[in-house]
Design an enzyme around this catalytic site. Sequence first.
Site, PDB file in Angstrom:
ATOM      1  N   ASN A   9       0.706  -1.082   0.574  1.00 44.93           N
ATOM      2  CA  ASN A   9      -0.018  -0.380  -0.448  1.00 44.93           C
ATOM      3  C   ASN A   9       1.122   1.267   0.301  1.00 44.93           C
ATOM      4  O   ASN A   9       1.847   1.480   0.968  1.00 44.93           O
ATOM      5  CB  ASN A   9      -1.102   0.273   1.096  1.00 44.93           C
ATOM      6  CG  ASN A   9      -1.631   1.075   1.576  1.00 44.93           C
ATOM      7  OD1 ASN A   9      -1.794   1.969   0.488  1.00 44.93           O
ATOM      8  ND2 ASN A   9      -2.452   0.956   2.451  1.00 44.93           N
ATOM      9  N   LYS A  11       0.117   3.919  -0.244  1.00 41.24           N
ATOM     10  CA  LYS A  11      -0.940   5.448   0.037  1.00 41.24           C
ATOM     11  C   LYS A  11      -0.476   6.761  -0.266  1.00 41.24           C
ATOM     12  O   LYS A  11      -0.513   6.532  -1.753  1.00 41.24           O
ATOM     13  CB  LYS A  11      -0.201   5.353   1.735  1.00 41.24           C
ATOM     14  CG  LYS A  11       0.049   4.274   2.474  1.00 41.24           C
ATOM     15  CD  LYS A  11       0.331   4.547   4.364  1.00 41.24           C
ATOM     16  CE  LYS A  11      -0.083   3.145   4.667  1.00 41.24           C
ATOM     17  NZ  LYS A  11       0.022   3.205   6.600  1.00 41.24           N
ATOM     18  N   HIS A  96      -9.533   1.266   4.679  1.00 39.77           N
ATOM     19  CA  HIS A  96      -8.560   0.936   5.789  1.00 39.77           C
ATOM     20  C   HIS A  96      -8.374   1.844   6.887  1.00 39.77           C
ATOM     21  O   HIS A  96      -9.360   3.171   6.521  1.00 39.77           O
ATOM     22  CB  HIS A  96      -7.386   1.475   4.623  1.00 39.77           C
ATOM     23  CG  HIS A  96      -5.839   1.565   5.330  1.00 39.77           C
ATOM     24  ND1 HIS A  96      -5.266   2.119   6.397  1.00 39.77           N
ATOM     25  CD2 HIS A  96      -5.173   0.731   4.627  1.00 39.77           C
ATOM     26  CE1 HIS A  96      -4.756   2.751   6.739  1.00 39.77           C
ATOM     27  NE2 HIS A  96      -3.896   0.979   5.265  1.00 39.77           N
ATOM     28  N   GLU A  98      -7.192   4.880   7.632  1.00 39.98           N
ATOM     29  CA  GLU A  98      -6.764   6.128   7.255  1.00 39.98           C
ATOM     30  C   GLU A  98      -8.234   5.870   6.807  1.00 39.98           C
ATOM     31  O   GLU A  98      -8.273   7.394   6.371  1.00 39.98           O
ATOM     32  CB  GLU A  98      -5.703   6.118   6.088  1.00 39.98           C
ATOM     33  CG  GLU A  98      -4.655   5.994   7.085  1.00 39.98           C
ATOM     34  CD  GLU A  98      -2.872   5.358   6.539  1.00 39.98           C
ATOM     35  OE1 GLU A  98      -2.910   4.993   5.658  1.00 39.98           O
ATOM     36  OE2 GLU A  98      -2.170   4.874   7.705  1.00 39.98           O
ATOM     37  N   GLU A 169      -5.468  -4.931  10.473  1.00 37.89           N
ATOM     38  CA  GLU A 169      -3.994  -4.169  10.599  1.00 37.89           C
ATOM     39  C   GLU A 169      -4.528  -2.602  11.611  1.00 37.89           C
ATOM     40  O   GLU A 169      -6.022  -2.419  11.932  1.00 37.89           O
ATOM     41  CB  GLU A 169      -3.983  -3.143   9.113  1.00 37.89           C
ATOM     42  CG  GLU A 169      -3.822  -3.322   8.565  1.00 37.89           C
ATOM     43  CD  GLU A 169      -3.846  -1.900   7.080  1.00 37.89           C
ATOM     44  OE1 GLU A 169      -2.465  -2.681   6.536  1.00 37.89           O
ATOM     45  OE2 GLU A 169      -3.956  -1.586   7.366  1.00 37.89           O
ATOM     46  N   GLY A 175       3.045   2.448  10.832  1.00 30.67           N
ATOM     47  CA  GLY A 175       2.842   3.443  11.226  1.00 30.67           C
ATOM     48  C   GLY A 175       3.925   3.798  12.233  1.00 30.67           C
ATOM     49  O   GLY A 175       4.650   4.612  12.282  1.00 30.67           O
ATOM     50  N   SER A 216       3.639  -2.100  10.803  1.00 31.32           N
ATOM     51  CA  SER A 216       5.063  -1.682  11.183  1.00 31.32           C
ATOM     52  C   SER A 216       5.285  -3.597  10.335  1.00 31.32           C
ATOM     53  O   SER A 216       6.387  -3.599  11.073  1.00 31.32           O
ATOM     54  CB  SER A 216       4.682  -1.574  11.893  1.00 31.32           C
ATOM     55  OG  SER A 216       4.717  -0.288  12.343  1.00 31.32           O
TER      56      SER A 216
HETATM   57  P1  13P Z   1       3.321   0.147   7.545  1.00 37.00           P
HETATM   58  O1  13P Z   1       3.529  -1.042   7.241  1.00 37.00           O
HETATM   59  O2  13P Z   1       3.297   1.883   7.556  1.00 37.00           O
HETATM   60  O3  13P Z   1       3.161   0.865   9.118  1.00 37.00           O
HETATM   61  O4  13P Z   1       1.614   0.757   6.547  1.00 37.00           O
HETATM   62  C1  13P Z   1       0.651  -0.358   7.384  1.00 37.00           C
HETATM   63  C2  13P Z   1      -0.911  -0.096   6.415  1.00 37.00           C
HETATM   64  O5  13P Z   1      -1.742   0.577   6.530  1.00 37.00           O
HETATM   65  C3  13P Z   1      -1.172  -0.776   5.193  1.00 37.00           C
HETATM   66  O6  13P Z   1      -1.827  -0.527   4.523  1.00 37.00           O
END
Ligand code: 13P
Length: 254
Positions: A9, A11, A96, A98, A169, A175, A216
Amino acid sequence: MRTPLIAANWKMNLGPEGGLALYREVRRRLQGVRGVEIVLCPPFVTLPALAAARPATRSNIALGAQDCHWASHGAYTGDVSAPMLRPLCEWVIIGHSERREGHGESDALIHKKLHAVLDAGLRPILCVGEGRAAREAGETASVIRGQLLDGLADLPAAQVREPLVVAYEPIWAIGSGQAASAVEANRVAGIIVRAALSDHYGEQIAAQVRVLYGGSVTPANIADFLRQPDIDGALVGGASLDAASFAALVKAAQ
Ligand code: 13P
């Protein structure tokens, strides 16, 4: 039985030029890799460049979008529909955290998006995950179960059997550099996610659906997650933005 899947991802990183450069480098490093499904999810504007650059046949790297609208077309400024994505990719990330948190997406909206993705012949990666407060209050199971069952709702078993992938997740792990423990993630994937799928669709489908862990994930911890019986791969943010580390994640799953 379940083929491992490693999804990137990206992002809101990498426009067409930078995305194409990373794609080419990932492809070079993963040439000939088999036995693991690989999916790259760049921003919408980068998808066409990647779709145009991949070989017409026998690519081992699939493409996905990070979201889509629930309607097929219409007066929705700034949105992109699943049928529009169909010529460009095979997968769509839905729900997601986010988007749930940053854009106020509800389980009801996510349900409509899942319908749209499946109706367009695309495959959803449905994200679920609890926040830190819910975790500390001991509400992980009820939050995840609610997100999953309200998201799937009336979707028929035949429609989810093959295409559905669920990504667990935990929001506090995304993150943060602080991944969930592999044992804990496996517990959620097994006795919460798979158990809810089993109640809803029966044991057979629950055993077929792939459950990924995200939050992470790095080349240093991926093996711990992949060793768990109920975890079938990873949805990776930060570590997917570097070709060497993403290739290492995929090779760990091979
Ligand atoms: P990170 O791997 O940066 O923690 O992000 C995970 C994520 O949100 C994948 O969709």
